[in-house]
Design an enzyme around this catalytic site. Structure first.
Site, PDB file in Angstrom:
ATOM      1  N   PHE A 121     -26.061 -13.113 -10.056  1.00  0.00           N
ATOM      2  CA  PHE A 121     -27.103 -14.018 -10.552  1.00  0.00           C
ATOM      3  C   PHE A 121     -26.739 -15.493 -10.406  1.00  0.00           C
ATOM      4  O   PHE A 121     -27.538 -16.361 -10.760  1.00  0.00           O
ATOM      5  CB  PHE A 121     -27.399 -13.712 -12.021  1.00  0.00           C
ATOM      6  CG  PHE A 121     -28.026 -12.359 -12.245  1.00  0.00           C
ATOM      7  CD1 PHE A 121     -29.347 -12.121 -11.888  1.00  0.00           C
ATOM      8  CD2 PHE A 121     -27.293 -11.317 -12.796  1.00  0.00           C
ATOM      9  CE1 PHE A 121     -29.931 -10.878 -12.082  1.00  0.00           C
ATOM     10  CE2 PHE A 121     -27.866 -10.070 -13.003  1.00  0.00           C
ATOM     11  CZ  PHE A 121     -29.190  -9.847 -12.638  1.00  0.00           C
ATOM     12  N   THR A 122     -25.559 -15.785  -9.908  1.00  0.00           N
ATOM     13  CA  THR A 122     -25.095 -17.177  -9.897  1.00  0.00           C
ATOM     14  C   THR A 122     -24.782 -17.731  -8.516  1.00  0.00           C
ATOM     15  O   THR A 122     -24.745 -18.949  -8.344  1.00  0.00           O
ATOM     16  CB  THR A 122     -23.841 -17.331 -10.778  1.00  0.00           C
ATOM     17  OG1 THR A 122     -22.798 -16.460 -10.276  1.00  0.00           O
ATOM     18  CG2 THR A 122     -24.143 -16.980 -12.224  1.00  0.00           C
ATOM     19  N   TYR A 163     -10.408 -18.544 -25.831  1.00  0.00           N
ATOM     20  CA  TYR A 163     -11.834 -18.794 -25.599  1.00  0.00           C
ATOM     21  C   TYR A 163     -12.287 -20.053 -26.332  1.00  0.00           C
ATOM     22  O   TYR A 163     -11.962 -20.266 -27.509  1.00  0.00           O
ATOM     23  CB  TYR A 163     -12.681 -17.611 -26.056  1.00  0.00           C
ATOM     24  CG  TYR A 163     -12.570 -16.381 -25.173  1.00  0.00           C
ATOM     25  CD1 TYR A 163     -11.922 -16.434 -23.936  1.00  0.00           C
ATOM     26  CD2 TYR A 163     -13.111 -15.162 -25.570  1.00  0.00           C
ATOM     27  CE1 TYR A 163     -11.828 -15.304 -23.128  1.00  0.00           C
ATOM     28  CE2 TYR A 163     -13.023 -14.032 -24.760  1.00  0.00           C
ATOM     29  CZ  TYR A 163     -12.374 -14.107 -23.545  1.00  0.00           C
ATOM     30  OH  TYR A 163     -12.280 -12.999 -22.748  1.00  0.00           O
ATOM     31  N   GLY A 214     -20.841  -9.588 -12.086  1.00  0.00           N
ATOM     32  CA  GLY A 214     -20.265 -10.261 -10.944  1.00  0.00           C
ATOM     33  C   GLY A 214     -20.866 -11.645 -10.778  1.00  0.00           C
ATOM     34  O   GLY A 214     -21.145 -12.348 -11.736  1.00  0.00           O
ATOM     35  N   SER A 242     -16.840  -9.301 -16.552  1.00  0.00           N
ATOM     36  CA  SER A 242     -17.662  -9.881 -15.487  1.00  0.00           C
ATOM     37  C   SER A 242     -18.462  -8.797 -14.778  1.00  0.00           C
ATOM     38  O   SER A 242     -18.488  -8.717 -13.552  1.00  0.00           O
ATOM     39  CB  SER A 242     -16.801 -10.653 -14.480  1.00  0.00           C
ATOM     40  OG  SER A 242     -17.597 -11.409 -13.593  1.00  0.00           O
TER      41      SER A 242
END
Length: 287
Positions: free
Chosen positions: A206-207, A46, A203, A200
């Site tokens: 929102f994008t 990360y 999912g 996730s």
């Protein structure tokens, strides 16, 4: 092993997302603990191998008993970049690589042990006997307390579990991505009485504008009114109704969102509403 009911994902806290300061990370940790969310999910890669250190610098300066929190990390992906001299992205589950990854995570997180170590993604070249050997060493050295996998199929889980007992499979599950309901991975967790983890969990709702998300929104608009809840809370409640007792990992870097999603614990969808959401996701009635 008992995890917090919602797991706090840290992937977007560093340069892969909000690029938070140490002070802001401390605030996120404080809010999480105030909401009784004490399990933090990491991975060595990360932030191009930087986010664990960011978290470790923040946590080490706080007066928190290490035994009151849980650290999860993942290893196995070799990602090229300025912090690693790899030529291509690949997977490595050799004894040497797993040991080095764990040592790096312990140093960066400034802790003596990991509560849970996950193999990040399955590799065609992974040798379960070699993995079992090093897992046993890490447990004997008290550097890792428990072990699991991430993104593994049913057969891949069994391949590792047959050589060394593992306690979870962390997989992608959301209303947008429902494969785990049908491919046997959640069935396997139920059979073994193990709790899966989901990443996730919002999912792409929102994008990404899509026909699927338009269908989902139509149903969510009605359910938000019915339950007096936000869209994100219903999306989380959708996963939590599953009998496998899915542990959702929330990837937010916003304190208020942590509070909002914790409130979803009080929300229980009616069965028909759950299936209305599933139908909206898949664009058809169940068979």
């Amino acid at each position: 092993m008992t995890f917090s009911p919602i797991i706090i994902g840290t992937m977007r806290w560093g340069i892969w997302g909000a690029n938070h300061s140490v002070k802001n990370v401390q605030h996120l940790i404080e809010i999480s603990l105030q909401e009784d969310l004490f399990t933090f999910d990491h991975a060595d890669i990360y932030g191009n191998y930087t986010t664990e250190k960011l978290f470790g610098d923040a946590f080490s300066a706080m007066k928190i008993n290490r035994e009151e929190v849980q650290f999860i990390s993942k290893c196995g992906i070799e990602m090229p970049g300025k912090n690693r001299n790899y030529q291509i992205k690949s997977y490595n589950y050799s004894k040497e690589h797993i040991i080095k990854s764990v040592e790096n995570s312990l140093e960066n997180l400034q802790t003596d042990y990991l509560d849970l170590l996950l193999l990040h993604r399955p590799s065609p070249l992974m040798n379960p006997e070699e993995i079992a050997e090093i897992f046993d060493v890490l447990r004997e050295q008290k550097k890792v307390r428990h072990f699991g996998v991430s993104n593994f199929s049913v057969s891949q889980f069994e391949l590792v579990n047959d050589a060394f007992p593992i306690i979870t499979n962390q997989m992608e599950i959301s209303l947008n991505k429902t494969d785990a309901f049908y491919n046997g991975t959640l069935d396997q967790m139920l059979l073994k009485k193990l709790r899966p983890m989901a990443w996730s969990v919002m999912g792409n709702y929102f994008t990404q504008p899509s026909a699927q998300n338009m269908r989902i929104k139509t149903v969510l608009d009605e359910l938000c009114i019915k339950y007096g809840a936000k869209e994100s809370q219903i999306l989380l409640a959708f996963l939590r109704l599953h009998p496998a007792r899915i542990l959702p990992i929330i990837g937010t870097s916003k304190p208020q969102t942590i509070k909002d999603l914790k409130k979803s614990m009080d929300l229980k969808l009616e069965r028909e509403d759950w299936f209305r959401l599933l139908q909206a996701s898949e664009g058809k009635e169940v068979d």
